[in-house]
Design an enzyme around this catalytic site. Structure first.
Site, mmCIF file in Angstrom:
data_model
loop_
_atom_site.group_PDB
_atom_site.id
_atom_site.type_symbol
_atom_site.label_atom_id
_atom_site.label_comp_id
_atom_site.label_asym_id
_atom_site.label_seq_id
_atom_site.Cartn_x
_atom_site.Cartn_y
_atom_site.Cartn_z
ATOM 1 N N CYS A 29 0.902 -1.304 0.006
ATOM 2 C CA CYS A 29 -0.091 -0.029 0.108
ATOM 3 C C CYS A 29 0.683 1.203 -0.068
ATOM 4 O O CYS A 29 0.469 2.159 -0.518
ATOM 5 C CB CYS A 29 -0.931 0.128 0.958
ATOM 6 N N CYS A 67 9.049 -28.929 12.742
ATOM 7 C CA CYS A 67 8.189 -27.879 13.766
ATOM 8 C C CYS A 67 7.174 -29.192 14.333
ATOM 9 O O CYS A 67 6.944 -28.870 15.573
ATOM 10 C CB CYS A 67 7.308 -27.159 12.802
ATOM 11 N N CYS A 98 8.359 -31.019 17.467
ATOM 12 C CA CYS A 98 8.186 -30.388 18.803
ATOM 13 C C CYS A 98 6.731 -29.903 19.136
ATOM 14 O O CYS A 98 6.300 -30.017 20.207
ATOM 15 C CB CYS A 98 9.060 -29.038 18.892
ATOM 16 N N HIS A 99 6.056 -29.107 18.170
ATOM 17 C CA HIS A 99 4.848 -28.412 18.699
ATOM 18 C C HIS A 99 3.533 -29.447 18.757
ATOM 19 O O HIS A 99 2.734 -29.005 19.258
ATOM 20 C CB HIS A 99 4.547 -27.372 17.629
ATOM 21 N N ARG A 147 9.595 -14.838 15.363
ATOM 22 C CA ARG A 147 9.159 -16.146 16.377
ATOM 23 C C ARG A 147 9.473 -17.673 15.448
ATOM 24 O O ARG A 147 10.596 -18.306 15.928
ATOM 25 C CB ARG A 147 7.969 -16.112 16.586
ATOM 26 N N CYS A 159 12.669 -20.130 16.598
ATOM 27 C CA CYS A 159 12.543 -21.765 16.419
ATOM 28 C C CYS A 159 13.721 -22.103 15.379
ATOM 29 O O CYS A 159 14.318 -23.299 15.976
ATOM 30 C CB CYS A 159 11.122 -22.070 16.088
HETATM 31 C C1 HEC Z 1 13.152 -27.954 19.209
HETATM 32 C C2 HEC Z 1 11.940 -27.551 19.245
HETATM 33 C C3 HEC Z 1 11.092 -26.691 18.590
HETATM 34 C C4 HEC Z 1 11.234 -26.644 17.294
HETATM 35 C C5 HEC Z 1 11.855 -27.734 16.081
HETATM 36 C C6 HEC Z 1 10.196 -25.659 16.752
HETATM 37 N N1 HEC Z 1 9.968 -24.894 17.728
HETATM 38 FE FE1 HEC Z 1 8.646 -23.275 17.825
HETATM 39 N N2 HEC Z 1 8.960 -23.097 19.879
HETATM 40 C C7 HEC Z 1 9.582 -23.816 20.520
HETATM 41 C C8 HEC Z 1 9.660 -23.425 21.940
HETATM 42 C C9 HEC Z 1 10.430 -24.039 23.261
HETATM 43 C C10 HEC Z 1 8.886 -22.307 22.086
HETATM 44 C C11 HEC Z 1 8.513 -21.233 23.171
HETATM 45 C C12 HEC Z 1 9.939 -20.402 23.390
HETATM 46 C C13 HEC Z 1 9.549 -19.592 24.333
HETATM 47 O O1 HEC Z 1 8.585 -19.289 24.837
HETATM 48 O O2 HEC Z 1 10.780 -18.912 24.689
HETATM 49 C C14 HEC Z 1 8.291 -22.125 20.639
HETATM 50 C C15 HEC Z 1 7.402 -21.027 20.205
HETATM 51 C C16 HEC Z 1 6.815 -21.132 19.019
HETATM 52 C C17 HEC Z 1 5.758 -20.256 18.816
HETATM 53 C C18 HEC Z 1 5.130 -19.317 19.556
HETATM 54 C C19 HEC Z 1 3.664 -19.833 20.141
HETATM 55 C C20 HEC Z 1 3.208 -18.572 21.106
HETATM 56 O O3 HEC Z 1 2.145 -19.099 21.768
HETATM 57 O O4 HEC Z 1 3.647 -17.739 21.196
HETATM 58 C C21 HEC Z 1 5.335 -20.683 17.218
HETATM 59 C C22 HEC Z 1 4.158 -20.318 16.705
HETATM 60 C C23 HEC Z 1 6.251 -21.763 17.017
HETATM 61 N N3 HEC Z 1 7.105 -21.989 17.805
HETATM 62 C C24 HEC Z 1 6.310 -22.320 15.629
HETATM 63 C C25 HEC Z 1 7.341 -23.202 15.097
HETATM 64 C C26 HEC Z 1 7.372 -23.384 13.709
HETATM 65 C C27 HEC Z 1 6.597 -22.975 12.732
HETATM 66 C C28 HEC Z 1 8.683 -24.274 13.761
HETATM 67 C C29 HEC Z 1 9.197 -24.900 12.372
HETATM 68 C C30 HEC Z 1 9.832 -23.917 11.342
HETATM 69 C C31 HEC Z 1 8.969 -24.448 15.049
HETATM 70 N N4 HEC Z 1 8.222 -23.756 15.889
HETATM 71 C C32 HEC Z 1 10.023 -25.290 15.377
HETATM 72 C C33 HEC Z 1 10.237 -25.045 20.154
HETATM 73 C C34 HEC Z 1 10.401 -25.681 18.890
#
Ligand code: HEC
Length: 175
Positions: free
Chosen positions: A28, A91, A94-95, A132, A136
């Site tokens: 925009c 992702c 972990c999630h 974020r 990760c």
């Molecule tokens: C090794 C484990 C791990 C992997 C692999 C990982 N994450 Fe995470 N992720 C975490 C952790 C631990 C947190 C919280 C970190 C904190 O609060 O400091 C997080 C936080 C997040 C959040 C924030 C959630 C919130 O409530 O704010 C998102 C969205 C997210 N990850 C997406 C992803 C995605 C998409 C991928 C792949 C590209 C990924 N993560 C890979 C461990 C992982």
């Protein structure tokens, strides 16, 4: 602007690709205001994105069901399952498989995008969902996708599709 933030990422016919809200704001600026684009993740862009987002606070996530977006979501879903980095984790590993467990003292949350952009104490400032996701990625020592890259937008689109119906909380606050 009410409801806008709940619909992004969305398909942009002009550039023929999916874009997130920061990219829309920049489009925009360039196309309708003859202004220069702001750097992704700059204070200017984050503050305006937050201002647009707060007007959708409490509204349900309702990403576009445009067929072109479905292909983007599909690519994001594949990416979400792909192992990456030196730790070779996806992702989903972990999630989806380990949420609620602890990783070095931090509880692994579900990967809901509903609070972004948000203020994090750890960042001492605002950050986008892409910031974020890059955090990760560096956690598993993967090569980071660039801000604004199609890869990150695909992941955002996938997360938004999973969050459909959840209320938007942005701008949220997290430790
Ligand atoms: C090794 C484990 C791990 C992997 C692999 C990982 N994450 Fe995470 N992720 C975490 C952790 C631990 C947190 C919280 C970190 C904190 O609060 O400091 C997080 C936080 C997040 C959040 C924030 C959630 C919130 O409530 O704010 C998102 C969205 C997210 N990850 C997406 C992803 C995605 C998409 C991928 C792949 C590209 C990924 N993560 C890979 C461990 C992982």
């Amino acid at each position: 602007m009410k409801g806008v933030a709940a619909r992004y990422p969305a398909f942009d016919a002009l550039s023929n690709q999916a874009i997130n809200l920061q990219q829309r704001i920049n489009q925009c600026r360039v196309n309708h205001q003859q202004a220069s684009p702001w750097r992704m993740e700059s204070q200017e862009l984050l503050s305006l994105e937050s201002y647009v987002a707060i007007q959708s606070r409490g509204l349900p996530f309702s990403p576009s069901t445009d067929a072109r977006m479905q292909a983007v979501v599909q690519r994001g879903s594949v990416r979400y399952q792909q192992r990456m980095g030196q730790l070779d984790l996806s992702c989903a590993q972990c999630h989806d498989q380990r949420w609620g467990l602890k990783l070095g003292g931090t509880v692994i949350p579900q990967s809901h995008p509903v609070g972004y952009p948000m203020y994090r104490l750890e960042w001492q400032g605002m950050g986008s969902l892409q910031r974020r996701l890059r955090n990760c990625m560096s956690g598993v020592r993967a090569q980071l996708f660039a801000y604004g890259s199609p890869e990150l937008v695909e992941l955002e689109a996938y997360l938004a599709s999973v969050a459909r119906g959840m209320p938007l909380e942005s701008p949220a606050v997290r430790p």
